[in-house]
Design a protein around this motif. Structure first.
Motif, PDB file in Angstrom:
ATOM      1  N   ASN A  53      85.727  -6.060   3.899  1.00 52.25           N
ATOM      2  CA  ASN A  53      86.321  -6.498   5.172  1.00 52.25           C
ATOM      3  C   ASN A  53      86.215  -5.438   6.257  1.00 52.25           C
ATOM      4  O   ASN A  53      87.067  -5.363   7.139  1.00 52.25           O
ATOM      5  N   HIS A  54      85.196  -4.579   6.186  1.00 51.07           N
ATOM      6  CA  HIS A  54      84.949  -3.583   7.217  1.00 51.07           C
ATOM      7  C   HIS A  54      83.844  -4.096   8.133  1.00 51.07           C
ATOM      8  O   HIS A  54      82.839  -4.625   7.662  1.00 51.07           O
ATOM      9  N   SER A  55      84.003  -3.917   9.435  1.00 49.29           N
ATOM     10  CA  SER A  55      82.984  -4.415  10.360  1.00 49.29           C
ATOM     11  C   SER A  55      82.869  -3.501  11.579  1.00 49.29           C
ATOM     12  O   SER A  55      83.765  -2.703  11.873  1.00 49.29           O
ATOM     13  N   PHE A  56      81.734  -3.641  12.259  1.00 51.45           N
ATOM     14  CA  PHE A  56      81.487  -2.897  13.485  1.00 51.45           C
ATOM     15  C   PHE A  56      80.746  -3.809  14.443  1.00 51.45           C
ATOM     16  O   PHE A  56      79.662  -4.322  14.116  1.00 51.45           O
ATOM     17  N   SER A  57      81.284  -4.033  15.630  1.00 49.88           N
ATOM     18  CA  SER A  57      80.662  -4.910  16.608  1.00 49.88           C
ATOM     19  C   SER A  57      79.513  -4.196  17.318  1.00 49.88           C
ATOM     20  O   SER A  57      79.697  -3.105  17.871  1.00 49.88           O
ATOM     21  N   LYS A  58      78.356  -4.824  17.325  1.00 44.10           N
ATOM     22  CA  LYS A  58      77.214  -4.259  18.041  1.00 44.10           C
ATOM     23  C   LYS A  58      77.433  -4.291  19.550  1.00 44.10           C
ATOM     24  O   LYS A  58      76.760  -3.566  20.300  1.00 44.10           O
ATOM     25  N   ASP A  59      78.385  -5.104  20.011  1.00 43.69           N
ATOM     26  CA  ASP A  59      78.710  -5.145  21.442  1.00 43.69           C
ATOM     27  C   ASP A  59      79.201  -3.785  21.952  1.00 43.69           C
ATOM     28  O   ASP A  59      79.067  -3.484  23.143  1.00 43.69           O
ATOM     29  N   LEU A  60      79.755  -2.976  21.049  1.00 42.19           N
ATOM     30  CA  LEU A  60      80.288  -1.675  21.451  1.00 42.19           C
ATOM     31  C   LEU A  60      79.189  -0.702  21.869  1.00 42.19           C
ATOM     32  O   LEU A  60      79.433   0.206  22.661  1.00 42.19           O
ATOM     33  N   ARG A  90      67.728  -2.836  15.872  1.00 40.22           N
ATOM     34  CA  ARG A  90      67.638  -1.871  14.772  1.00 40.22           C
ATOM     35  C   ARG A  90      68.490  -0.641  15.061  1.00 40.22           C
ATOM     36  O   ARG A  90      69.202  -0.139  14.191  1.00 40.22           O
ATOM     37  N   TYR A  91      68.431  -0.159  16.301  1.00 45.00           N
ATOM     38  CA  TYR A  91      69.271   0.989  16.667  1.00 45.00           C
ATOM     39  C   TYR A  91      70.758   0.628  16.560  1.00 45.00           C
ATOM     40  O   TYR A  91      71.575   1.421  16.077  1.00 45.00           O
ATOM     41  N   ALA A  92      71.110  -0.571  17.009  1.00 39.39           N
ATOM     42  CA  ALA A  92      72.505  -1.001  16.910  1.00 39.39           C
ATOM     43  C   ALA A  92      72.933  -1.108  15.448  1.00 39.39           C
ATOM     44  O   ALA A  92      74.059  -0.732  15.081  1.00 39.39           O
ATOM     45  N   PHE A  93      72.025  -1.597  14.608  1.00 38.39           N
ATOM     46  CA  PHE A  93      72.321  -1.698  13.180  1.00 38.39           C
ATOM     47  C   PHE A  93      72.530  -0.307  12.583  1.00 38.39           C
ATOM     48  O   PHE A  93      73.460  -0.087  11.790  1.00 38.39           O
ATOM     49  N   ALA A 116      65.833  -0.661   5.285  1.00 35.85           N
ATOM     50  CA  ALA A 116      65.446   0.571   4.601  1.00 35.85           C
ATOM     51  C   ALA A 116      65.184   1.697   5.600  1.00 35.85           C
ATOM     52  O   ALA A 116      65.659   2.826   5.431  1.00 35.85           O
ATOM     53  N   VAL A 117      64.424   1.391   6.643  1.00 33.55           N
ATOM     54  CA  VAL A 117      64.121   2.402   7.665  1.00 33.55           C
ATOM     55  C   VAL A 117      65.399   2.847   8.372  1.00 33.55           C
ATOM     56  O   VAL A 117      65.624   4.034   8.607  1.00 33.55           O
ATOM     57  N   ALA A 118      66.251   1.895   8.703  1.00 34.62           N
ATOM     58  CA  ALA A 118      67.492   2.212   9.417  1.00 34.62           C
ATOM     59  C   ALA A 118      68.397   3.102   8.581  1.00 34.62           C
ATOM     60  O   ALA A 118      68.922   4.118   9.060  1.00 34.62           O
TER      61      ALA A 118
END
Length: 412
Positions: A53-60, A90-93, A116-118
């Motif tokens: 249940n951990h998350s991070f919004s890419k909008d940030l 990819r950068y956001a990920f 894998a690259v990220a």
């Protein structure tokens, strides 16, 4: 042992990658492995660890990335909108995965080259990385583009800027991984062409949780085929690469010879309206049922008489194995890893890719021959039950993790 299964793509209850991840996580858990699952939720534009249940919004981070990677300062980066979008995501990920944390794992098992690259870029210590190649990314991108540009050929696409970009992701992820997991000889040979040494590959076929499959199959599907009609079935994403348009073209030809059939299609995708229109234009709309997303495919398949996998490219789709386990004779396209799943004439049939005429002729012959359909379906079921054990897949995958840890230790 603590393992992270991670994908750049969306975690969903539809699609083969999700089936693989879910079953593998469950099996590893039964073997005493602590497993976390990280992926993307597009609806919320976030990266999350599903079971924690951990998350991070890419909008940030999206506004900051767009400001840094802009057309004025980086015109070459933004020249191709599709590639710029991939790189921004990819950068956001990467930033999301870094925030969520990856340093606590003994092994990270990436499910695609982008992940894998990220992940490799954000590691602060040398965590063994195993990467599964469930498909050929550059070739899948080619088929996506061929949908709107039918004249495009694979060799030209792979030499284009987009083709080279996707190939570079595959090459980088393979080079950075301790070991590479593949399910078929085809995907192994495809990745080997990128200059990856054969010593990195471990081939483990996909498997199915047989007790759960049987339990699901025992449930009642609330619909029956019309009287006097045999069911031709397909399950999967409604996307160009899955070749459902080829199946519909074959069915249009079949309808000129006979009408003792109905086609049941289970799945969602961006081509649903287009496929409905194709069926309508071919005057077979009443002969095809688009069921949408179904929660119980094994129960659905109990009513099938023939299963068709008309994909333009597919490594080893779970849907074929599920049909085999249902005792349904299968027809697959003669491309990628699918021919490895059947023994022609014994456990199924292979038809040339995108050859609607050959598919139509085979369907016509099989609808005429009840005995052959039943014999081949029974042989396919027996084969799948013997060769698609989830227990074996879990044990062999755990062996790969332990080998990756050992190889990583030797390099340290």
């Amino acid at each position: 042992m603590r393992v992270l299964l991670v994908t750049y793509w969306e975690l969903t209850h539809m699609g083969g990658i999700w089936t693989y991840i879910k079953q593998l996580a469950d099996r590893l858990g039964a073997l005493g492995v602590e497993v976390d699952i990280m992926g993307t939720n597009s609806a919320r534009n976030e990266v999350y660890v599903r079971n924690l249940n951990h998350s991070f919004s890419k909008d940030l981070v999206w506004p900051m990335l767009q400001a840094k990677l802009n057309p004025t300062d980086l015109p070459q980066f933004t020249a191709d909108s599709l590639l710029a979008y991939y790189e921004l995501n990819r950068y956001a990920f990467e930033m999301a995965a870094s925030y969520l944390g990856v340093e606590q794992y003994d092994v990270i098992h990436a499910q695609d080259p982008v992940a894998a690259v990220a992940i490799k870029r954000i590691m602060k210590r040398n965590i063994p990385l195993v990467t599964s190649y469930h498909g050929a990314l550059a070739r899948e991108a080619f088929y996506d583009e061929q949908n709107s540009n039918p004249q495009l050929i694979l060799s030209a696409y792979l030499q284009s800027k987009r083709g080279r970009y996707f190939l570079s992701l595959e090459q980088r992820s393979a080079a950075q991984s301790e070991l590479i997991l593949v399910s078929s000889h085809w995907i192994k040979s495809t990745v080997t062409e990128l200059g990856v040494p054969e010593s990195k590959f471990r081939q483990i076929p996909y498997a199915v949780d047989l007790p759960n499959y049987r339990k699901a199959a025992a449930a009642r599907f609330p619909h029956r085929a019309p009287a006097g009609k045999k069911v031709i079935a397909f399950t999967g994403r409604l996307e160009y690469i899955k070749g459902v348009h080829v199946l519909i073209k074959a069915l249009a030809s079949l309808k000129t010879k006979r009408s003792d059939w109905v086609c049941w299609i289970a799945g969602e995708g961006n081509l649903l309206d287009e496929l409905r229109g194709q069926a309508s234009n071919a005057s077979i709309a009443e002969d095809i049922v688009f069921w949408g997303k179904l929660d119980n495919i094994p129960s659905f398949l109990k009513h099938a008489d023939i299963y068709v996998q008309p994909s333009l490219q597919d490594t080893q789709p779970f849907s074929v194995t599920e049909a085999q386990l249902a005792g349904v004779p299968v027809i697959v396209s003669g491309t990628a890893g699918m021919p490895e799943m059947v023994e022609p004439g014994h456990t199924g049939w292979v038809v040339p890719t995108q050859d609607a005429d050959s598919l139509s002729e085979l369907l016509h012959a099989l609808l005429e021959d009840d005995a052959t359909r039943k014999k081949v379906g029974a042989a396919a079921k027996s084969w799948a039950e013997q060769h698609r054990s989830l227990e074996e897949m879990g044990l062999r995958t755990l062996d790969v993790y332990q080998e990756a840890i050992y190889r990583g230790g030797l390099r340290a």
